[in-house]
Design a protein around this motif. Structure first.
Motif: not given
Length: 63
Positions: A25-26, A29-30, A32-33
């Motif tokens: 899940r993480r 997001d990482m 994309r960041s």
């Protein structure tokens, strides 16, 4: 010595370890960041180059 240091299976091991450490899940997001941060860094570097375009490269007053 390090000619063939990074093999494709090394990258696979790194990806599996990251998946185990951060979870599925993480990771998106990482990523994309990280992409946003790289885009901001690139635009800031281009802005600095544009600002320094008219200045002489000596840095100090001519003697």
């Amino acid at each position: 010595m390090f000619r063939n240091a990074v093999q494709p299976w090394h990258l696979l091991i790194v990806l599996v370890v990251c998946l185990l450490v951060f979870g599925s899940r993480r990771l998106p997001d990482m990523a994309r960041s990280l992409g946003r941060s790289m885009r901001i860094l690139k635009s800031e570097a281009q802005a600095l180059r544009a600002d320094d375009g008219g200045r002489p490269q000596g840095g100090g007053p001519a003697a």
